[in-house]
Design a protein around this motif. Structure first.
Motif, short mmCIF file in Angstrom:
data_model
loop_
_atom_site.label_atom_id
_atom_site.label_comp_id
_atom_site.label_asym_id
_atom_site.label_seq_id
_atom_site.Cartn_x
_atom_site.Cartn_y
_atom_site.Cartn_z
N LEU A 4 -1.92 49.79 33.02
CA LEU A 4 -0.92 50.07 33.77
C LEU A 4 -0.82 48.88 34.77
O LEU A 4 -1.71 48.74 35.56
N VAL A 5 0.23 47.88 34.63
CA VAL A 5 0.30 46.94 35.52
C VAL A 5 1.33 46.94 36.68
O VAL A 5 2.55 47.22 36.04
N MET A 6 1.23 47.03 37.87
CA MET A 6 2.29 47.38 38.63
C MET A 6 2.71 46.34 39.69
O MET A 6 1.38 45.64 40.40
N VAL A 7 3.82 46.30 39.94
CA VAL A 7 4.34 45.44 41.07
C VAL A 7 4.90 46.42 42.22
O VAL A 7 5.46 47.47 41.86
N GLN A 8 4.86 45.97 43.44
CA GLN A 8 5.06 46.80 44.72
C GLN A 8 6.34 46.05 45.33
O GLN A 8 6.64 44.86 45.16
N GLY A 9 6.96 46.92 46.00
CA GLY A 9 8.00 46.42 47.16
C GLY A 9 8.44 47.33 48.04
O GLY A 9 7.90 48.65 48.03
N THR A 10 9.38 46.91 48.91
CA THR A 10 9.84 47.79 49.86
C THR A 10 11.43 48.07 49.88
O THR A 10 12.07 47.06 49.13
N GLN A 11 11.84 48.84 50.72
CA GLN A 11 13.52 48.90 50.42
C GLN A 11 13.91 47.70 51.22
O GLN A 11 15.09 47.13 50.53
N ALA A 12 13.31 46.92 52.27
CA ALA A 12 13.87 45.80 52.58
C ALA A 12 13.64 44.63 51.70
O ALA A 12 14.66 43.90 51.65
N ASP A 13 12.70 44.77 50.75
CA ASP A 13 12.74 43.75 49.68
C ASP A 13 14.11 43.89 48.64
O ASP A 13 14.47 42.95 48.53
N TYR A 14 14.33 45.11 48.49
CA TYR A 14 15.57 45.28 47.47
C TYR A 14 16.73 45.08 48.35
O TYR A 14 17.65 44.38 47.79
N ASP A 15 16.92 45.20 49.71
CA ASP A 15 18.01 44.65 50.33
C ASP A 15 18.07 43.47 50.36
O ASP A 15 19.07 42.53 50.35
N ALA A 16 16.76 42.52 50.56
CA ALA A 16 17.05 41.25 50.51
C ALA A 16 17.43 40.38 49.34
O ALA A 16 18.31 39.69 49.21
N MET A 17 17.21 41.24 48.10
CA MET A 17 17.60 40.91 46.78
C MET A 17 18.97 40.97 46.83
O MET A 17 19.70 40.31 45.88
N SER A 18 19.51 41.94 47.44
CA SER A 18 21.13 41.84 47.46
C SER A 18 21.65 41.21 48.59
O SER A 18 23.03 41.28 48.53
N GLY A 19 20.99 40.12 49.00
CA GLY A 19 21.69 39.28 50.08
C GLY A 19 21.51 39.74 51.49
O GLY A 19 21.93 39.16 52.44
N ARG A 20 20.83 40.96 51.74
CA ARG A 20 20.69 41.44 53.20
C ARG A 20 19.28 41.31 53.68
O ARG A 20 18.44 41.80 53.45
N PRO A 21 19.00 40.13 54.67
CA PRO A 21 17.83 39.90 55.01
C PRO A 21 17.44 40.93 56.13
O PRO A 21 18.06 41.64 56.65
#
Length: 137
Positions: A4-21
């Motif tokens: 199992l190869v996993m990548v991690q992130g936070t809600q802030a990262d998902y927000d940033a990908m939506s243009g919200r820094p």
């Protein structure tokens, strides 16, 4: 062996990908998002061609996470929020069938090179062998 190869992130990262820094997570442009998707598609295509891909998925934002635990009375306790002890959660994964730990490590090193905007957080790519039996513990 399967891994199992996993990548991690936070809600802030998902927000940033939506243009919200936010602090530590600069806003992504549409070009940044497309570059990330194109990179991941090339990785997936290569792993499919090599026969090592078993499965791989990106996961929805942590804000859509639900935790279910056992309460003191044995009844389930349901929490509709993403954060337990940490705000860093699983963002996506691959199940790979590779000949060796060295091979899956080389794949993880490639995944770690995924393009992100300057100043974005840097998370490790995590590798976990998938147990094939009790002897693997």
């Amino acid at each position: 062996m399967k891994y199992l190869v996993m990548v991690q992130g936070t809600q802030a990262d998902y927000d940033a990908m939506s243009g919200r820094p936010s602090d530590g997570s600069p806003a992504w442009t549409e070009d940044d998002v497309q570059a990330m998707y194109a990179f991941m598609q090339r990785v997936n295509d290569d792993l499919t061609t090599s026969g090592e891909m078993v499965d791989g998925q990106g996961l929805a934002a942590p804000a859509r996470t639900r935790f279910v635990t056992a309460g003191e009375d044995g009844r389930p306790v349901i929490t509709d929020n993403p954060y337990g002890e940490t705000d860093v959660l699983l963002a996506g994964y691959w199940v790979l069938d590779c000949d060796s730990l060295d091979r899956v490590t080389a794949i993880a090193a490639r995944i770690a090179q995924c393009p992100v905007p300057a100043g974005s957080p840097d998370y490790p790519v995590v590798i976990r062998p998938i147990m094939d039996g009790a002897e693997d513990i």
